[in-house]
Scaffold this active site. Structure first.
Site, mmCIF file in Angstrom:
data_model
loop_
_atom_site.group_PDB
_atom_site.id
_atom_site.type_symbol
_atom_site.label_atom_id
_atom_site.label_comp_id
_atom_site.label_asym_id
_atom_site.label_seq_id
_atom_site.Cartn_x
_atom_site.Cartn_y
_atom_site.Cartn_z
ATOM 1 N N CYS A 1 0.794 -1.223 0.000
ATOM 2 C CA CYS A 1 0.000 0.000 0.000
ATOM 3 C C CYS A 1 0.826 1.272 0.000
ATOM 4 C CB CYS A 1 -0.934 0.007 1.216
ATOM 5 S SG CYS A 1 -0.061 0.046 2.802
ATOM 6 N N GLN A 2 2.142 1.174 0.184
ATOM 7 C CA GLN A 2 2.954 2.378 0.344
ATOM 8 C C GLN A 2 2.818 3.382 -0.808
ATOM 9 O OE1 GLN A 2 3.969 -0.705 0.823
ATOM 10 N NE2 GLN A 2 5.085 -0.892 2.737
#
Length: 403
Positions: free
Chosen positions: A79-80
């Protein structure tokens, strides 16, 4: 149903899928600590992970030719690239694994897929890229050409999507932003689910309806008082009702049928009240239930109130910006959640152990999908796949009968 789990992490989505009836042929995760968590539970005889074949490494390096007849692909790409706390580089972030997930779907051609990610993916800044992801999932065989930018590929996908052609592999894609608390998870965790069904299936699917609500919790606490009685909390030990909620509670007193509000949101107290007070020596009965010292409160870093769902756990330790990994009692005192308490907030089973020290285990949990939420989504997808299969068989039978 045969499945494949990508970017498995500590196993939240895979555990929920297993409980829903998905049986992973392979579970892929690059992080050694997360793989050790699954391996440790396999070695301990935890039944849901017993048959899992864990592949530690990059999804892009798996030999998918050995995996056939897959019904469902599930996974949460890192998700970064879309996280509120990250650099928000999306397609320009090398950690963006949506292209890898789409490639696996193209190769395996499952009946359905379930992908999840952070709420940040729905930010206005990512609107085009989010649309691009959905179009790639809808048309996984229309791959990017060598040297083609993602924007040029996006425009080509748009053109394909608006044509009448039905040739090749296509999926009907449904994106949904949800709050895990609305599904019985004792945590306010907003996630995006992207669910797709292969276009040759008559699935008739929509995202599961919400079952829990904040209004039902307010009713339980401040109209009937049943919540406080259930937990034996005296008035002097309750945090006062927030002034901004006074009018909302007053309106709830006129509700004729409380059942229409759904079930109450589950709170931190609901989740952990039966656990013993944590100590530095841990607990013989509960795994990972060890006091982590050093918690402190300051403006903007105040922890999660015990009588609400927790804030969204974060993949970090002492430096988590909003104090999401801390418990706040009504008297204002705070402490860190133990790993077991955090696992409860993520609805992991008590006999599922997280591998590593507190900070490492909290990182795994902060990246995880709540098991209960994954199970509810998985059950809905499985049910609709079964119904689609039944309708297909009935149609074939009717066609043979009329021939």
């Amino acid at each position: 149903m045969r499945s494949v789990e990508l970017f498995a992490g500590a196993g939240g989505l895979a555990l929920g899928g297993e409980a829903a009836g998905f049986h992973p042929e392979v579970v892929v995760e690059w992080d050694r600590w997360a793989c050790d968590t699954v391996r440790q539970n396999k070695a301990a005889g935890y039944p849901l992970v017993g048959p899992w074949r864990v592949h530690e490494g990059d999804v892009r390096n798996v030999d998918w030719s050995e995996v056939t007849d897959v019904d469902v692909v599930t996974g949460g790409p890192p998700c970064q690239p879309f996280s509120m706390g990250g650099k928000a580089r999306a397609a320009d972030d090398k950690r963006d694994m949506f292209p890898a997930a789409i490639d696996v779907i193209r190769r395996l051609q499952p009946k359905a897929f379930i992908l999840e990610n952070v709420r940040g993916l729905t930010r206005t800044a990512f609107a085009n890229y989010f649309s691009y992801i959905q179009l790639q999932l809808a048309h996984p065989e229309l791959v990017s050409r060598e040297g083609e930018s993602w924007l040029d590929h996006y425009h080509r996908l748009q053109a394909e999507h608006t044509t009448a052609s039905a040739d090749g592999l296509h999926y009907k894609v449904v994106p949904t932003l949800v709050n895990a608390a609305d599904y019985g998870v004792p945590q306010q965790r907003h996630r995006v689910f992207i669910v797709g069904f292969r276009s040759d299936l008559d699935a008739e699917w929509s995202f599961p309806a919400e079952s829990h609500s904040f209004d039902a919790l307010l009713y339980d606490q401040w109209v009937t008082g049943a919540y406080w009685e259930r937990h034996k909390v005296a008035k002097r030990n309750r945090e006062p009702l927030s002034p901004r909620l006074v009018n909302r509670v007053a309106a709830l007193r006129d509700v004729l049928d409380p059942a229409e509000l759904g079930e109450p949101w589950q709170t931190v107290r609901d989740a952990i009240s039966d656990l013993p007070t944590p100590t530095l020596n841990g607990s013989r009965k509960f795994k990972n239930h060890v006091l982590q010292p050093g918690a402190r409160s300051y403006p903007g870093h105040t922890g999660s109130p015990i009588d609400l769902p927790s804030k969204a756990l974060k993949a970090g330790g002492h430096g988590v910006p909003g104090g999401e990994n801390m418990l706040r009692r009504p008297d204002g005192s705070i402490r860190y959640f133990t790993v077991r308490e955090s696992a409860r907030l993520q609805t992991f089973p008590d006999d599922y152990e997280l591998h590593g020290a507190w900070g490492e285990a909290m990182r795994q949990l902060g990246n995880a999908v709540p098991v209960l939420l994954a199970q509810k989504v998985g059950q809905s997808v499985a049910q609709h796949l079964q119904h689609a299969d039944m309708r297909a068989r009935a149609a074939k039978k009717q066609k043979r009968a009329s021939a």
